[in-house]
Design an enzyme around this catalytic site. Sequence first.
Site, PDB file in Angstrom:
ATOM      1  N   GLY A 151      -6.065  -7.528  -1.595  1.00 17.11           N
ATOM      2  CA  GLY A 151      -5.168  -6.791  -2.481  1.00 17.11           C
ATOM      3  C   GLY A 151      -6.014  -6.022  -3.483  1.00 17.11           C
ATOM      4  O   GLY A 151      -7.171  -6.372  -3.741  1.00 17.11           O
ATOM      5  N   CYS A 186     -14.926   4.670  11.525  1.00 15.39           N
ATOM      6  CA  CYS A 186     -15.006   5.897  12.342  1.00 15.39           C
ATOM      7  C   CYS A 186     -15.193   7.113  11.439  1.00 15.39           C
ATOM      8  O   CYS A 186     -14.535   7.257  10.412  1.00 15.39           O
ATOM      9  CB  CYS A 186     -13.747   6.057  13.197  1.00 15.39           C
ATOM     10  N   CYS A 212     -12.405   8.359  17.035  1.00 17.59           N
ATOM     11  CA  CYS A 212     -12.933   9.374  17.958  1.00 17.59           C
ATOM     12  C   CYS A 212     -13.551   8.743  19.205  1.00 17.59           C
ATOM     13  O   CYS A 212     -13.544   9.340  20.270  1.00 17.59           O
ATOM     14  CB  CYS A 212     -13.953  10.255  17.235  1.00 17.59           C
ATOM     15  N   HIS A 233       1.432   1.954  -3.439  1.00 16.77           N
ATOM     16  CA  HIS A 233       0.200   2.497  -4.034  1.00 16.77           C
ATOM     17  C   HIS A 233       0.003   3.965  -3.639  1.00 16.77           C
ATOM     18  O   HIS A 233      -0.447   4.769  -4.450  1.00 16.77           O
ATOM     19  CB  HIS A 233      -1.019   1.690  -3.572  1.00 16.77           C
ATOM     20  N   CYS A 264     -17.845   3.837  15.960  1.00 14.18           N
ATOM     21  CA  CYS A 264     -16.934   3.596  17.092  1.00 14.18           C
ATOM     22  C   CYS A 264     -17.671   2.893  18.229  1.00 14.18           C
ATOM     23  O   CYS A 264     -17.143   1.962  18.838  1.00 14.18           O
ATOM     24  CB  CYS A 264     -16.335   4.905  17.588  1.00 14.18           C
ATOM     25  N   HIS A 287       2.452   2.846   8.098  1.00 19.45           N
ATOM     26  CA  HIS A 287       1.239   2.555   8.867  1.00 19.45           C
ATOM     27  C   HIS A 287       1.324   1.245   9.656  1.00 19.45           C
ATOM     28  O   HIS A 287       0.338   0.792  10.200  1.00 19.45           O
ATOM     29  CB  HIS A 287       0.005   2.576   7.942  1.00 19.45           C
ATOM     30  N   GLU A 288       2.536   0.640   9.708  1.00 24.69           N
ATOM     31  CA  GLU A 288       2.694  -0.638  10.446  1.00 24.69           C
ATOM     32  C   GLU A 288       3.716  -0.444  11.548  1.00 24.69           C
ATOM     33  O   GLU A 288       4.863  -0.849  11.414  1.00 24.69           O
ATOM     34  CB  GLU A 288       3.211  -1.732   9.505  1.00 24.69           C
ATOM     35  N   THR A 295       0.835  -1.206   0.000  1.00 26.43           N
ATOM     36  CA  THR A 295       0.000   0.000   0.000  1.00 26.43           C
ATOM     37  C   THR A 295       0.873   1.260   0.000  1.00 26.43           C
ATOM     38  O   THR A 295       0.478   2.283  -0.569  1.00 26.43           O
ATOM     39  CB  THR A 295      -0.982  -0.028   1.198  1.00 26.43           C
TER      40      THR A 295
HETATM   41  P1  NAD Z   1       3.503  -8.265  -1.280  1.00 28.22           P
HETATM   42  O1  NAD Z   1       4.167  -7.712  -2.490  1.00 28.22           O
HETATM   43  O2  NAD Z   1       4.305  -8.465  -0.054  1.00 28.22           O
HETATM   44  O3  NAD Z   1       2.822  -9.668  -1.635  1.00 28.22           O
HETATM   45  C1  NAD Z   1       2.158  -9.927  -2.827  1.00 28.22           C
HETATM   46  C2  NAD Z   1       2.407 -11.394  -3.200  1.00 28.22           C
HETATM   47  O4  NAD Z   1       1.548 -11.721  -4.297  1.00 28.22           O
HETATM   48  C3  NAD Z   1       3.834 -11.678  -3.656  1.00 28.22           C
HETATM   49  O5  NAD Z   1       4.313 -12.847  -3.022  1.00 28.22           O
HETATM   50  C4  NAD Z   1       3.687 -11.888  -5.164  1.00 28.22           C
HETATM   51  O6  NAD Z   1       4.638 -12.796  -5.693  1.00 28.22           O
HETATM   52  C5  NAD Z   1       2.281 -12.436  -5.259  1.00 28.22           C
HETATM   53  N1  NAD Z   1       1.636 -12.225  -6.566  1.00 28.22           N
HETATM   54  C6  NAD Z   1       1.660 -11.111  -7.328  1.00 28.22           C
HETATM   55  N2  NAD Z   1       0.896 -11.285  -8.434  1.00 28.22           N
HETATM   56  C7  NAD Z   1       0.389 -12.544  -8.357  1.00 28.22           C
HETATM   57  C8  NAD Z   1      -0.480 -13.302  -9.184  1.00 28.22           C
HETATM   58  N3  NAD Z   1      -0.954 -12.800 -10.317  1.00 28.22           N
HETATM   59  N4  NAD Z   1      -0.794 -14.555  -8.784  1.00 28.22           N
HETATM   60  C9  NAD Z   1      -0.306 -15.059  -7.634  1.00 28.22           C
HETATM   61  N5  NAD Z   1       0.511 -14.387  -6.812  1.00 28.22           N
HETATM   62  C10 NAD Z   1       0.862 -13.145  -7.173  1.00 28.22           C
HETATM   63  O7  NAD Z   1       2.279  -7.291  -0.990  1.00 28.22           O
HETATM   64  P2  NAD Z   1       1.502  -7.047   0.407  1.00 28.22           P
HETATM   65  O8  NAD Z   1       2.170  -5.924   1.136  1.00 28.22           O
HETATM   66  O9  NAD Z   1       1.260  -8.348   1.065  1.00 28.22           O
HETATM   67  O10 NAD Z   1       0.119  -6.442  -0.132  1.00 28.22           O
HETATM   68  C11 NAD Z   1      -0.762  -7.248  -0.903  1.00 28.22           C
HETATM   69  C12 NAD Z   1      -1.932  -6.386  -1.369  1.00 28.22           C
HETATM   70  O11 NAD Z   1      -2.771  -6.057  -0.249  1.00 28.22           O
HETATM   71  C13 NAD Z   1      -1.518  -5.050  -1.988  1.00 28.22           C
HETATM   72  O12 NAD Z   1      -2.404  -4.753  -3.059  1.00 28.22           O
HETATM   73  C14 NAD Z   1      -1.721  -4.080  -0.854  1.00 28.22           C
HETATM   74  O13 NAD Z   1      -1.891  -2.749  -1.273  1.00 28.22           O
HETATM   75  C15 NAD Z   1      -2.989  -4.653  -0.253  1.00 28.22           C
HETATM   76  N6  NAD Z   1      -3.332  -4.232   1.130  1.00 28.22           N
HETATM   77  C16 NAD Z   1      -4.641  -4.151   1.425  1.00 28.22           C
HETATM   78  C17 NAD Z   1      -5.045  -3.792   2.686  1.00 28.22           C
HETATM   79  C18 NAD Z   1      -6.510  -3.735   2.998  1.00 28.22           C
HETATM   80  O14 NAD Z   1      -6.881  -3.128   4.010  1.00 28.22           O
HETATM   81  N7  NAD Z   1      -7.358  -4.352   2.194  1.00 28.22           N
HETATM   82  C19 NAD Z   1      -4.096  -3.527   3.679  1.00 28.22           C
HETATM   83  C20 NAD Z   1      -2.750  -3.640   3.363  1.00 28.22           C
HETATM   84  C21 NAD Z   1      -2.365  -4.006   2.076  1.00 28.22           C
HETATM   85 ZN    ZN Z   2     -15.489   7.433  15.607  1.00 26.10          ZN
END
Ligand code: NAD
Ligand code: ZN
Length: 346
Positions: free
Chosen positions: A272, A112, A98, A48, A104, A68-69, A45
């Site tokens: 993702g 929130c 809040c 992104h 909340c 954010h981690e 992210t």
């Molecule tokens: P990362 O790069 O660590 O992991 C992604 C994995 O997917 C890698 O191992 C990669 O080899 C694999 N991959 C890529 N394309 C592929 C495909 N077509 N088929 C199979 N495997 C494939 O990424 P991450 O930090 O774990 O983040 C994963 C996703 O989650 C990102 O899009 C990120 O933005 C999103 N995300 C969402 C939230 C949420 O709240 N929904 C929170 C954090 C991150």
């Molecule tokens: Zn709130």
Amino acid sequence: MQAARLHEYTDEMSEGLSIDDVDRPTVEGPTDVIVEVEGAGWCQTDNHIIEGMWAEYVPQPLPMTLGHENAGTVVGTGAEVDLVAEGDPVICHPVQTCGTCRPCRLGETMYCENDAFNGLTTDGGFAEYLHTSERSVIPLPAGVEPIDIAPHADAGITAYHAAKKAISDLNPGDHAVVIGVGGLGHIGLQCLDAMSAARITAVDLKDSALELADGYGADHLINPSEADVRAELDGITDGKGAAQVLDFVGADVTTEYAPDITAAGGDHHIIGYGGHIHEPAQALVNGEFSFVGNIVGRYAELQELVSLVEQDDVDLHTSRFDLGEINMVAEKLERREIDGRAVITP
Ligand code: NAD
Ligand code: ZN
């Protein structure tokens, strides 16, 4: 203090963030907490955000410190803070809530109406110190070090949130699929394994990710560059499909698996993102499967995940980098050169 800040959106990860000298955050309000950051996970992210993908969804005052981690040690507290004191090790939920809006009151941290999100809408933890609030920190149990747990603040809680929804519909004999065994996926897989009896198939383009999955509870492994995902899962599930699919990639190619690999009545969880969902409405009618959105997780879910960590049910596969190496980490993630999670140590 030093902080890695985003000044303008760019597709060029080698110069995404700059290391700036900024003022150290101070306690201003009665519930403020200042944390000395010991570990801050690098999430896809963050790539992104640098690309500007969040600009149309949330307010982003630039320049802004990303990250954010976060986890670290409390170094300052407002006058009304009871939960933690100076010197306490904590993990930081990325959202400051809040506490009084209806979401909340319902415990729905992510909904929130007056929130601030570290590293997304306000300064985050790729810095020596982080400004957060009492409502967002969780004291760590004895024996759990901040640097070891930091990625759970977002990668972990998001994976846990999706896995917890999935397990309520996973019975013994059912199948689950984890697509993308990276930072989030390697945690999601372990959460499924710890909390359900379902058989789990891991799907990733990288053999190193599949090796991790093998050690973390996957029963079957598929590399889409070597095998047909639909045909393999058809065989594994005896033609029934998977009751729950956790898609940690969210590309067109992975959302398109849904009608073919999801069992009747099942769910394809979108975690993702970056791609689109283009299925005929009739496909969802025919199989009565659902696409389910997932955004991070609740504060209470992070407490639950900390318990899973404390009892050794969830491991983190990490590598550590200095703050000055941050753009290199962004590039490495883009090139799929990070296994598990990269952690910045400001
Ligand atoms: P990362 O790069 O660590 O992991 C992604 C994995 O997917 C890698 O191992 C990669 O080899 C694999 N991959 C890529 N394309 C592929 C495909 N077509 N088929 C199979 N495997 C494939 O990424 P991450 O930090 O774990 O983040 C994963 C996703 O989650 C990102 O899009 C990120 O933005 C999103 N995300 C969402 C939230 C949420 O709240 N929904 C929170 C954090 C991150
Ligand atoms: Zn709130």
